[in-house]
Every structure is written in structure tokens, then in C-alpha cells.
Design an enzyme around this catalytic site. Sequence first.
Site, mmCIF file in Angstrom:
data_model
loop_
_atom_site.group_PDB
_atom_site.id
_atom_site.type_symbol
_atom_site.label_atom_id
_atom_site.label_comp_id
_atom_site.label_asym_id
_atom_site.label_seq_id
_atom_site.Cartn_x
_atom_site.Cartn_y
_atom_site.Cartn_z
ATOM 1 N N SER A 83 -20.745 59.581 35.993
ATOM 2 C CA SER A 83 -20.253 58.571 35.064
ATOM 3 C C SER A 83 -21.187 58.495 33.870
ATOM 4 C CB SER A 83 -20.191 57.196 35.747
ATOM 5 O OG SER A 83 -19.918 56.169 34.809
ATOM 6 N N TYR B 87 -24.055 50.237 40.359
ATOM 7 C CA TYR B 87 -23.183 51.361 40.006
ATOM 8 C C TYR B 87 -23.945 52.365 39.150
ATOM 9 C CZ TYR B 87 -18.984 53.841 38.439
ATOM 10 O OH TYR B 87 -18.035 54.789 38.174
#
Length: 281
Positions: free
Chosen positions: A147, A160
Amino acid sequence: MTSHPAFVAGRGAVITGGASGIGLATAHYCADLGMPLFLADIDAAALEAASTTLRASHPGLTIETIVTDVAKRQDVQRLHDRAVKAGPIGLVMNNAGVEGGGGLAADAARWHEIIDTNLWGVINGVQIFTPTLMAQGGPAAIVNTGSKQGITMPPGDTAYNVSKAGIKAVTEALAHDLREAGSLVTAHLLIPGFTFTGFTRKRVAEKPDAAWTPAQVVDFMADRLGEGDFYILCPDNAVTPSLDHKRIAWAAGDIIHNRPALSRWHKDYQAAFDAFIKQGD
């Protein structure tokens, strides 16, 4: 378009998080090439629905579904054993993940859920499948889904960010080790842009104009895999490659220029960041 040599009919595609989103779009892409599918997901109902759709469009193709919690090593080992039984593997895509929502002060259970699934799921996949792929002797690809948050570290979703930064580190190390070993197996870090997946659908019913579809991400990924790229940095309908490059360069510049941590979001550096982004436009 040049294709990665591992993407050929008869070589299996193992895809975690394969019941929806980018994982399912990858399954459709591989099925079109005649690659047997081994789809893993924690959601049994979604797996069944994905299998039904794929079987209807690709009659006769081997399509196996394996309910898998990638955070559990024994589950990933079972997935490996099922896939290996069927023949050589061309693709392992460690794609399963959970959404964020774990700030720095979030409870330990939430942190464990995110790290165990997003990061340990990839580590489990890499450690279990890599020796087998290398022993096959032929070309294969390992794609780990990262990501942009694991690179630029936007504040507010720390768990995250940590999980995705860890995936970047693991995949870089894997690519280096494979290269040093002279292996025909290659490793790649997929870095999607804004994509309309099940995570997005929880918030909005229709695809936002800014988002890419999962199929667009997979087409871009396949093209870059064919070119041998390690970092597969995807744009979307709002963020260009140039803008991504500048955001990443600014984040690295915090260290080089000794700016405050996450200066992109620091009020005293907002004007400088905005001017940096506009350079060359």
C-alpha cells in the site's frame, strides 16, 4: 504486451484474498490464460460465489477454493499442499488483508488482527511457498500486495501503515535473496492506488470517479510484471504517477532534510510541500 514467463496455461495461480476485489480480478485474468486456480479466503460464502462465477465463464478449468486464515500458518500450509498436488505453480499472490482503523492508541486486539493478517499472512505465504517455487526450477512470480500508506505513512492509521511497511521490507528482502540465488522465481510489490473494492463498497455504493476498478489494477500489474518491474506503483483516476513520485520523494526527504516526522501533514511545512508538488507541473 510482454507477459511474465510464469503466466502460462497449466501453471497454477495461488491467490489469497481471492474471493473479491483485486484477488478475484487476478483470478479472472489467470483463468483467461488457462492457469488452474487455487483461491484462498477467510469468507467461505464469498469463495463459493467467486467459484461459481469463474466456473461458469471457464468451464473445465481446475478451480479449487480453500477457506484460509492467512494469519494461521497451518492454514497456509494446507493451501500450499493442495496447490502443489495439482502440479507446478506459476503465481503466488499474497493479497489477503484487513482494513485499517488501528491508531497508535488502538487496543492490542485490533493491532494483532491487522498485523497478523496483513503482515504475518504475507510472511507465512513467502516462507511456505518460496522453497517450493525455487525447487520447481522454472519461472514463477510472487506478488505481495502492499500500500502507498506503507511508504508515505499518513497519520491516523498506524497499525495498517506498519503492516504495509513490513510487507515492503519483506518483499524487498525476498527479491534480493531470489536474485542473489540466481532463481527464476521473481518477487514483486503491488502498490495499488485508490481502488473500488469491498473495503470501498462499505462506505460508498457506487464506484467513485477517482477510483480504478480491480480489473484495471490487474491489467496494469500484468503489464508491469511483463516488463520485470519490482515496484508496481499504480495510479488511479485522481493520482498520476508524477504525483505519487513527488509524495514519496517528500516523505524520504523528511530524513534527508531533518524535517519533523510526517512533515507533509505539519502546518509549518504545508506551503513548502504544496510548492514541491507543483514543481515541474
